[in-house]
Design a protein around this motif. Structure first.
Motif, PDB file in Angstrom:
ATOM      1  N   VAL A 129       0.837  -1.202   0.000  1.00 11.29           N
ATOM      2  CA  VAL A 129       0.000   0.000   0.000  1.00 11.29           C
ATOM      3  C   VAL A 129       0.875   1.255   0.000  1.00 11.29           C
ATOM      4  CG1 VAL A 129      -1.731   1.313   1.304  1.00 11.29           C
ATOM      5  CG2 VAL A 129      -1.911  -1.185   1.143  1.00 11.29           C
ATOM      6  N   SER A 130       1.958   1.217   0.766  1.00 11.02           N
ATOM      7  CA  SER A 130       2.833   2.399   0.877  1.00 11.02           C
ATOM      8  C   SER A 130       3.601   2.691  -0.412  1.00 11.02           C
ATOM      9  CB  SER A 130       3.831   2.209   2.028  1.00 11.02           C
ATOM     10  OG  SER A 130       4.850   1.317   1.633  1.00 11.02           O
ATOM     11  N   ARG A 131       3.579   1.758  -1.363  1.00 13.44           N
ATOM     12  CA  ARG A 131       4.288   1.978  -2.629  1.00 13.44           C
ATOM     13  C   ARG A 131       3.375   2.504  -3.726  1.00 13.44           C
ATOM     14  NH1 ARG A 131       7.488  -3.234  -4.455  1.00 13.44           N
ATOM     15  NH2 ARG A 131       8.286  -1.762  -6.011  1.00 13.44           N
ATOM     16  N   MET A 132       2.089   2.727  -3.407  1.00 11.41           N
ATOM     17  CA  MET A 132       1.108   3.034  -4.443  1.00 11.41           C
ATOM     18  C   MET A 132       1.171   4.469  -4.972  1.00 11.41           C
ATOM     19  SD  MET A 132      -0.512   0.375  -5.429  1.00 11.41           S
ATOM     20  CE  MET A 132       0.873  -0.714  -5.168  1.00 11.41           C
ATOM     21  N   GLY A 133       2.003   5.329  -4.328  1.00  6.49           N
ATOM     22  CA  GLY A 133       2.124   6.741  -4.696  1.00  6.49           C
ATOM     23  C   GLY A 133       1.968   7.072  -6.174  1.00  6.49           C
ATOM     24  N   TYR A 154      -9.353  -8.587  -1.138  1.00  2.95           N
ATOM     25  CA  TYR A 154      -8.957  -7.690  -0.054  1.00  2.95           C
ATOM     26  C   TYR A 154      -8.163  -6.513  -0.595  1.00  2.95           C
ATOM     27  CZ  TYR A 154      -7.302  -6.184   4.526  1.00  2.95           C
ATOM     28  OH  TYR A 154      -7.041  -5.444   5.638  1.00  2.95           O
ATOM     29  N   ILE A 155      -7.184  -6.813  -1.463  1.00  5.43           N
ATOM     30  CA  ILE A 155      -6.347  -5.743  -2.027  1.00  5.43           C
ATOM     31  C   ILE A 155      -7.191  -4.780  -2.856  1.00  5.43           C
ATOM     32  CG2 ILE A 155      -4.472  -5.259  -3.678  1.00  5.43           C
ATOM     33  CD1 ILE A 155      -3.100  -7.799  -2.726  1.00  5.43           C
ATOM     34  N   THR A 156      -8.126  -5.341  -3.635  1.00  2.50           N
ATOM     35  CA  THR A 156      -9.000  -4.506  -4.467  1.00  2.50           C
ATOM     36  C   THR A 156      -9.830  -3.571  -3.594  1.00  2.50           C
ATOM     37  OG1 THR A 156      -9.159  -6.384  -5.983  1.00  2.50           O
ATOM     38  CG2 THR A 156     -10.717  -4.579  -6.326  1.00  2.50           C
ATOM     39  N   LYS A 157     -10.343  -4.138  -2.492  1.00  2.00           N
ATOM     40  CA  LYS A 157     -11.200  -3.352  -1.600  1.00  2.00           C
ATOM     41  C   LYS A 157     -10.459  -2.160  -0.992  1.00  2.00           C
ATOM     42  CE  LYS A 157     -12.759  -4.488   2.503  1.00  2.00           C
ATOM     43  NZ  LYS A 157     -13.200  -5.382   3.593  1.00  2.00           N
ATOM     44  N   ILE A 158      -9.193  -2.370  -0.596  1.00  3.60           N
ATOM     45  CA  ILE A 158      -8.494  -1.250   0.056  1.00  3.60           C
ATOM     46  C   ILE A 158      -7.801  -0.313  -0.933  1.00  3.60           C
ATOM     47  CG2 ILE A 158      -8.187  -2.348   2.319  1.00  3.60           C
ATOM     48  CD1 ILE A 158      -5.304  -2.987   1.519  1.00  3.60           C
ATOM     49  N   LEU A 159      -7.479  -0.787  -2.139  1.00  2.00           N
ATOM     50  CA  LEU A 159      -6.738   0.072  -3.071  1.00  2.00           C
ATOM     51  C   LEU A 159      -7.606   0.749  -4.135  1.00  2.00           C
ATOM     52  CD1 LEU A 159      -3.337  -1.766  -3.598  1.00  2.00           C
ATOM     53  CD2 LEU A 159      -3.849   0.221  -2.160  1.00  2.00           C
ATOM     54  N   LYS A 160      -8.730   0.131  -4.445  1.00  2.00           N
ATOM     55  CA  LYS A 160      -9.622   0.701  -5.462  1.00  2.00           C
ATOM     56  C   LYS A 160     -10.003   2.144  -5.126  1.00  2.00           C
ATOM     57  CE  LYS A 160     -11.493  -0.564  -9.403  1.00  2.00           C
ATOM     58  NZ  LYS A 160     -10.676  -1.081 -10.529  1.00  2.00           N
ATOM     59  N   VAL A 164      -6.230   3.435  -7.911  1.00  2.00           N
ATOM     60  CA  VAL A 164      -5.218   2.642  -8.603  1.00  2.00           C
ATOM     61  C   VAL A 164      -5.904   1.668  -9.563  1.00  2.00           C
ATOM     62  CG1 VAL A 164      -3.249   1.095  -8.314  1.00  2.00           C
ATOM     63  CG2 VAL A 164      -3.860   2.691  -6.478  1.00  2.00           C
ATOM     64  N   LYS A 165      -5.368   1.531 -10.773  1.00  2.00           N
ATOM     65  CA  LYS A 165      -5.889   0.523 -11.691  1.00  2.00           C
ATOM     66  C   LYS A 165      -5.342  -0.834 -11.237  1.00  2.00           C
ATOM     67  CE  LYS A 165      -5.589  -0.977 -16.527  1.00  2.00           C
ATOM     68  NZ  LYS A 165      -4.890  -0.733 -17.799  1.00  2.00           N
ATOM     69  N   ILE A 166      -6.250  -1.751 -10.940  1.00  2.00           N
ATOM     70  CA  ILE A 166      -5.812  -3.070 -10.468  1.00  2.00           C
ATOM     71  C   ILE A 166      -6.237  -4.128 -11.481  1.00  2.00           C
ATOM     72  CG2 ILE A 166      -5.907  -4.735  -8.578  1.00  2.00           C
ATOM     73  CD1 ILE A 166      -6.776  -2.478  -6.745  1.00  2.00           C
ATOM     74  N   THR A 167      -5.301  -4.986 -11.877  1.00  2.00           N
ATOM     75  CA  THR A 167      -5.640  -6.083 -12.788  1.00  2.00           C
ATOM     76  C   THR A 167      -5.169  -7.390 -12.169  1.00  2.00           C
ATOM     77  OG1 THR A 167      -3.521  -5.841 -13.932  1.00  2.00           O
ATOM     78  CG2 THR A 167      -5.395  -4.676 -14.873  1.00  2.00           C
ATOM     79  N   LYS A 168      -5.737  -8.496 -12.635  1.00  2.00           N
ATOM     80  CA  LYS A 168      -5.187  -9.787 -12.208  1.00  2.00           C
ATOM     81  C   LYS A 168      -4.893 -10.600 -13.460  1.00  2.00           C
ATOM     82  CE  LYS A 168      -9.536 -12.355 -11.572  1.00  2.00           C
ATOM     83  NZ  LYS A 168     -10.302 -13.264 -10.713  1.00  2.00           N
TER      84      LYS A 168
END
Lengths: 197, 197
Positions: A129-133, A154-160, A164-168
């Motif tokens: 999370v701290s690297r998402m800048g 979990y990651i999607t829930k806290i970072l969305k 941040v664009k999140i893909t899997k």
């Protein structure tokens, strides 16, 4: 004691404690080592010892490295605004072999597993999370297992919410396999993730 | 370089040089070692190093040992007038597990192989002959291969005139197997070595 020497006994026990190495294989390996000429045993032993003395975790991505930050994190050729999160360091080796990814990595060192007692704070999630800048895309290259899916959710829930664009990575039929040998869940996923041509 | 560190690269190469361990398994083993806590790596490395520092050949039977003569050769419980010749030290481990043999051993460290360039003087045959003094029976527990048979014939030829009783272990259908799955050569041998009831 099964062997004529305590040293053989002990080496067999250490080898057979490794994954996929049974007692018989361990014995074959130890007797193979004993047959080697020159200083092979010393060199082999040293190469193992070096794993303990030379390797640290990269303080940025938590991959194994000899220099901190690791060669990938400090490389000027890698895109710094895309991060690929993996479960363990060996996954990076596999992804690097594709020679198709040029961003950075982040090793979670585990997956969230409520039943197994692995809560989010036991893996390197805070650090992710701290690297998402300045990150534009976070690729989740996690195993398509229950734990992998939970971690992805979990990651999607806290970072969305942070934009941040999140893909899997895609699940589907392995190249070279056929529909006939593909299980129901994988086929469903392949259908779901169909691509327009 | 496939790995993020020279130390990992080198350890993977050493592991994959061992028999039955491919590159993928070697990688899994090294990453497994890196995941271990405490001083496991140091202890594993030391157990390998001990193979080089602690093990010598028994000057009597040429088995691997820490003390010379080896525990079997110096045991007062073993019959000293019966010797079982084997190809390699690991064969002794297998025979000891039967718990049915109480004589001494002799490791030939190879089998005669004219095509492979292994002549009788390249294995511990002279040393075997020199032990025949008070021996009543010499059991040849060699693999039933071409090299095994040649070695058996050679030993028989030079020792029979000395009046030593020479036997070889039986070939035949493995216990639990069936005639249906037994090859022609083994079946011929089983028939030839039939036992009167």
């Amino acid at each position: 004691m099964d062997y004529s020497s305590q040293a053989i006994q002990q080496a067999v026990e250490y080898f057979s404690s490794l994954p996929s190495i049974g007692k018989k294989t361990a014995q074959r390996l130890v007797y193979h080592l004993l047959r080697q000429e020159g200083t092979f045993i010393e060199k082999f032993s040293e190469s193992v010892l070096n794993l303990a003395s030379d390797i640290v975790f990269c303080s940025v991505c938590f991959n194994f490295t000899e220099d901190d930050p690791c060669p990938i994190c400090s490389s000027k050729k890698r895109k710094r605004n895309i991060i690929c999160a993996v479960e363990q360091p060996s996954d990076i080796v596999l992804l690097e072999k594709t020679a198709e990814y040029f961003g950075l990595y982040h090793v979670l060192h585990g997956l969230i597993d409520p039943l197994g007692g692995i809560s989010p704070d036991l893996i390197k999630l805070k650090e992710l999370v701290s690297r998402m800048g300045d990150v534009e895309e976070l690729i989740l290259a996690l195993n398509p297992t229950v734990e992998g899916e939970i971690t992805i959710q979990y990651i999607t829930k806290i970072l969305k919410p942070l934009g941040v664009k999140i893909t899997k990575i895609a699940s589907g039929i392995p190249i070279g396999s056929s529909l006939e040998f593909t299980d129901q869940a994988t086929l469903s996923r392949a259908l779901e993730g169909r691509i327009e041509l």
